[in-house]
Motif scaffolding. Structure first.
Motif, PDB file in Angstrom:
ATOM      1  N   THR A  43       0.830  -1.200   0.000  1.00 39.88           N
ATOM      2  CA  THR A  43       0.000   0.000   0.000  1.00 39.88           C
ATOM      3  C   THR A  43       0.864   1.250   0.000  1.00 39.88           C
ATOM      4  N   LEU A  44       1.958   1.207   0.753  1.00 42.13           N
ATOM      5  CA  LEU A  44       2.871   2.349   0.779  1.00 42.13           C
ATOM      6  C   LEU A  44       3.448   2.598  -0.608  1.00 42.13           C
ATOM      7  N   ASP A  45       3.799   1.536  -1.321  1.00 39.31           N
ATOM      8  CA  ASP A  45       4.315   1.686  -2.679  1.00 39.31           C
ATOM      9  C   ASP A  45       3.263   2.305  -3.591  1.00 39.31           C
ATOM     10  N   LEU A  46       2.009   1.883  -3.430  1.00 38.64           N
ATOM     11  CA  LEU A  46       0.930   2.438  -4.253  1.00 38.64           C
ATOM     12  C   LEU A  46       0.782   3.936  -4.022  1.00 38.64           C
ATOM     13  N   PHE A  47       0.858   4.345  -2.759  1.00 34.68           N
ATOM     14  CA  PHE A  47       0.712   5.767  -2.465  1.00 34.68           C
ATOM     15  C   PHE A  47       1.954   6.553  -2.876  1.00 34.68           C
ATOM     16  N   ASN A  48       3.111   5.925  -2.845  1.00 34.73           N
ATOM     17  CA  ASN A  48       4.301   6.590  -3.368  1.00 34.73           C
ATOM     18  C   ASN A  48       4.159   6.842  -4.864  1.00 34.73           C
ATOM     19  N   ASP A  49       3.622   5.851  -5.569  1.00 36.90           N
ATOM     20  CA  ASP A  49       3.372   6.006  -6.995  1.00 36.90           C
ATOM     21  C   ASP A  49       2.326   7.094  -7.236  1.00 36.90           C
ATOM     22  N   MET A  50       1.287   7.097  -6.388  1.00 28.80           N
ATOM     23  CA  MET A  50       0.246   8.113  -6.508  1.00 28.80           C
ATOM     24  C   MET A  50       0.812   9.512  -6.284  1.00 28.80           C
ATOM     25  N   ARG A  51       1.729   9.603  -5.325  1.00 28.01           N
ATOM     26  CA  ARG A  51       2.369  10.889  -5.036  1.00 28.01           C
ATOM     27  C   ARG A  51       3.105  11.419  -6.265  1.00 28.01           C
ATOM     28  N   GLU A  52       3.833  10.522  -6.941  1.00 25.58           N
ATOM     29  CA  GLU A  52       4.566  10.951  -8.131  1.00 25.58           C
ATOM     30  C   GLU A  52       3.620  11.426  -9.223  1.00 25.58           C
ATOM     31  N   LYS A  53       2.489  10.744  -9.371  1.00 29.63           N
ATOM     32  CA  LYS A  53       1.499  11.152 -10.378  1.00 29.63           C
ATOM     33  C   LYS A  53       0.890  12.501 -10.023  1.00 29.63           C
ATOM     34  N   PHE A  54       0.611  12.704  -8.734  1.00 29.60           N
ATOM     35  CA  PHE A  54       0.052  13.989  -8.313  1.00 29.60           C
ATOM     36  C   PHE A  54       1.038  15.123  -8.574  1.00 29.60           C
ATOM     37  N   LEU A  55       2.316  14.906  -8.205  1.00 26.38           N
ATOM     38  CA  LEU A  55       3.318  15.950  -8.415  1.00 26.38           C
ATOM     39  C   LEU A  55       3.521  16.234  -9.901  1.00 26.38           C
ATOM     40  N   SER A  56       3.392  15.187 -10.729  1.00 25.97           N
ATOM     41  CA  SER A  56       3.475  15.383 -12.172  1.00 25.97           C
ATOM     42  C   SER A  56       2.299  16.218 -12.667  1.00 25.97           C
ATOM     43  N   PHE A  57       1.102  15.921 -12.154  1.00 28.12           N
ATOM     44  CA  PHE A  57      -0.083  16.715 -12.509  1.00 28.12           C
ATOM     45  C   PHE A  57       0.107  18.176 -12.102  1.00 28.12           C
ATOM     46  N   LYS A  58       0.612  18.369 -10.905  1.00 28.35           N
ATOM     47  CA  LYS A  58       0.806  19.738 -10.423  1.00 28.35           C
ATOM     48  C   LYS A  58       1.799  20.497 -11.294  1.00 28.35           C
ATOM     49  N   ARG A  59       2.883  19.820 -11.644  1.00 30.31           N
ATOM     50  CA  ARG A  59       3.940  20.496 -12.400  1.00 30.31           C
ATOM     51  C   ARG A  59       3.532  20.787 -13.840  1.00 30.31           C
ATOM     52  N   PHE A  60       2.929  19.793 -14.515  1.00 28.14           N
ATOM     53  CA  PHE A  60       2.700  19.907 -15.945  1.00 28.14           C
ATOM     54  C   PHE A  60       1.285  20.357 -16.323  1.00 28.14           C
ATOM     55  N   LYS A  61       0.363  20.361 -15.366  1.00 30.65           N
ATOM     56  CA  LYS A  61      -0.998  20.802 -15.684  1.00 30.65           C
ATOM     57  C   LYS A  61      -1.440  21.966 -14.803  1.00 30.65           C
ATOM     58  N   TYR A  62      -1.428  21.727 -13.498  1.00 29.95           N
ATOM     59  CA  TYR A  62      -1.945  22.756 -12.592  1.00 29.95           C
ATOM     60  C   TYR A  62      -1.164  24.064 -12.713  1.00 29.95           C
ATOM     61  N   LEU A  63       0.153  24.001 -12.613  1.00 29.60           N
ATOM     62  CA  LEU A  63       0.959  25.225 -12.647  1.00 29.60           C
ATOM     63  C   LEU A  63       0.960  25.878 -14.021  1.00 29.60           C
ATOM     64  N   GLU A  64       0.875  25.054 -15.066  1.00 29.63           N
ATOM     65  CA  GLU A  64       0.854  25.611 -16.411  1.00 29.63           C
ATOM     66  C   GLU A  64      -0.490  26.267 -16.734  1.00 29.63           C
ATOM     67  N   LYS A  65      -1.555  25.830 -16.046  1.00 29.20           N
ATOM     68  CA  LYS A  65      -2.878  26.424 -16.268  1.00 29.20           C
ATOM     69  C   LYS A  65      -3.418  27.012 -14.966  1.00 29.20           C
ATOM     70  N   SER A  66      -2.549  27.677 -14.246  1.00 25.44           N
ATOM     71  CA  SER A  66      -2.911  28.189 -12.919  1.00 25.44           C
ATOM     72  C   SER A  66      -4.082  29.169 -12.972  1.00 25.44           C
ATOM     73  N   ASP A  67      -4.168  29.968 -14.042  1.00 23.24           N
ATOM     74  CA  ASP A  67      -5.281  30.921 -14.160  1.00 23.24           C
ATOM     75  C   ASP A  67      -6.615  30.187 -14.220  1.00 23.24           C
ATOM     76  N   HIS A  68      -6.639  29.079 -14.985  1.00 25.55           N
ATOM     77  CA  HIS A  68      -7.865  28.290 -15.105  1.00 25.55           C
ATOM     78  C   HIS A  68      -8.284  27.713 -13.757  1.00 25.55           C
ATOM     79  N   TYR A  69      -7.325  27.189 -13.021  1.00 22.94           N
ATOM     80  CA  TYR A  69      -7.643  26.578 -11.732  1.00 22.94           C
ATOM     81  C   TYR A  69      -8.040  27.622 -10.695  1.00 22.94           C
ATOM     82  N   GLN A  70      -7.520  28.826 -10.824  1.00 23.80           N
ATOM     83  CA  GLN A  70      -7.944  29.898  -9.928  1.00 23.80           C
ATOM     84  C   GLN A  70      -9.389  30.286 -10.198  1.00 23.80           C
TER      85      GLN A  70
END
Length: 305
Positions: A84-111
């Motif tokens: 389970t810890l490995d699954l959440f570690n993998d999930m963490r990497e996916k979340f950080l990837s989303f934040k870096r490549f989607k959320y921050l790049e479209k920050s105006d939209h998310y605001q």
């Protein structure tokens, strides 16, 4: 001569003389008031006793170590909590990837989304892990208000409140969505449970009480596909249940009113994940006549492959 030991001994009858001491390695003892012959302890005796005591301590120490010694452990398989810890570690990497490549790049939209939502679609899809509508249809955050349940069913208005129609009420009356989209799929376990169910037979209460909302679809499937295999019947019912859910949507007064006024459209869809194809169609609203005779008409049918 044996000496008898009384069960109760007085201070006077059992007394170690307070003057007893080791003087010149000699100890004088009084028992029952009788003085025994002084006993001479040689230094060799003390050395011997000390050696015995040391040996006993060493033996006890070895026994203690032996009792706690654990055999070498080979590399063990991961425990469930490690997995389970490995699954959440993998999930963490996916979340950080989303934040870096989607959320921050479209920050105006998310605001803007932080201030409210105005989706064009409400999607009612199955809870099946293989058919995520956002992944399949490419919805971005803020574009679709999504509800997922077993077999993507919409219960009729008269059945009373459920999580699905509570979300429907919010989407139509508060968010003012313009499209209701019911999406079915292949290999649906909920539809299989519905088609396998025997009236009055024992089954999981929660599942039965929910999928029975598709009973009309099962009835119409049995009427036209009784000569087909069970797998083919299930496939037919998977699509038929979508159409019955579209009709059930019209049983909600506030849905029917907005459809009648041209403010809301009702659509059906079917995702075949075995062949990766998608069918889409739109309910052709015919007023009350469609609700009265239970028939429906569709338009704008398209097939994506």
């Amino acid at each position: 001569m044996a000496i008898s030991v009384p069960t109760s001994v007085s201070k006077e009858s059992f007394l170690f003389n307070s003057k007893n001491s080791l003087k010149n390695n000699t100890q004088v003892v009084q028992i029952y008031g009788s003085q025994l012959k002084p006993v001479k302890f040689e230094d060799s005796h003390f050395k011997h006793l000390g050696l015995i005591k040391r040996n006993l301590r060493l033996e006890a120490s070895r026994d203690s170590v032996a009792s706690t010694r654990v055999a070498p452990v080979k590399e063990m398989e991961k425990k469930p909590n490690d997995q389970t810890l490995d699954l959440f570690n993998d999930m963490r990497e996916k979340f950080l990837s989303f934040k870096r490549f989607k959320y921050l790049e479209k920050s105006d939209h998310y605001q803007k989304l932080a201030n409210g939502q105005a989706p064009k679609f409400m999607v009612i899809a199955c809870a099946d892990s293989r058919v995520c509508p956002t992944s399949i249809l490419g919805f971005e955050p803020g574009e679709a208000f999504v509800v997922r349940n077993v077999a993507n069913l919409v219960p009729p208005f008269e059945n009373g409140p459920t999580e699905t129609n509570a979300a429907l009420e919010f989407a139509v009356n508060a968010l003012k969505v313009e499209n209701l989209f019911v999406v079915g799929h292949s290999c649906c376990g909920g539809i299989r449970a519905l088609m396998s169910m025997q009236d009055g037979a024992h089954s999981s209460v929660f599942i039965k009480d929910w999928v029975i909302n598709g009973k009309q679809a099962r009835t119409s499937t049995n009427a036209v596909a009784a000569n087909l295999s069970f797998e083919q019947q299930c496939r037919h019912c998977e699509k038929e249940s979508v159409n019955h859910s579209l009709m059930n949507l019209l049983s909600y007064p506030w849905v029917e009113e907005r459809v009648r006024n041209g403010l809301l459209s009702i659509h059906g869809g079917y995702y075949d994940f075995v062949n990766c194809t998608f069918e889409k169609w739109t309910l052709d609203y015919k007023g009350n006549s469609a609700e009265e005779d239970g028939k429906y008409a569709i338009k704008d049918r398209v097939f994506w492959s």
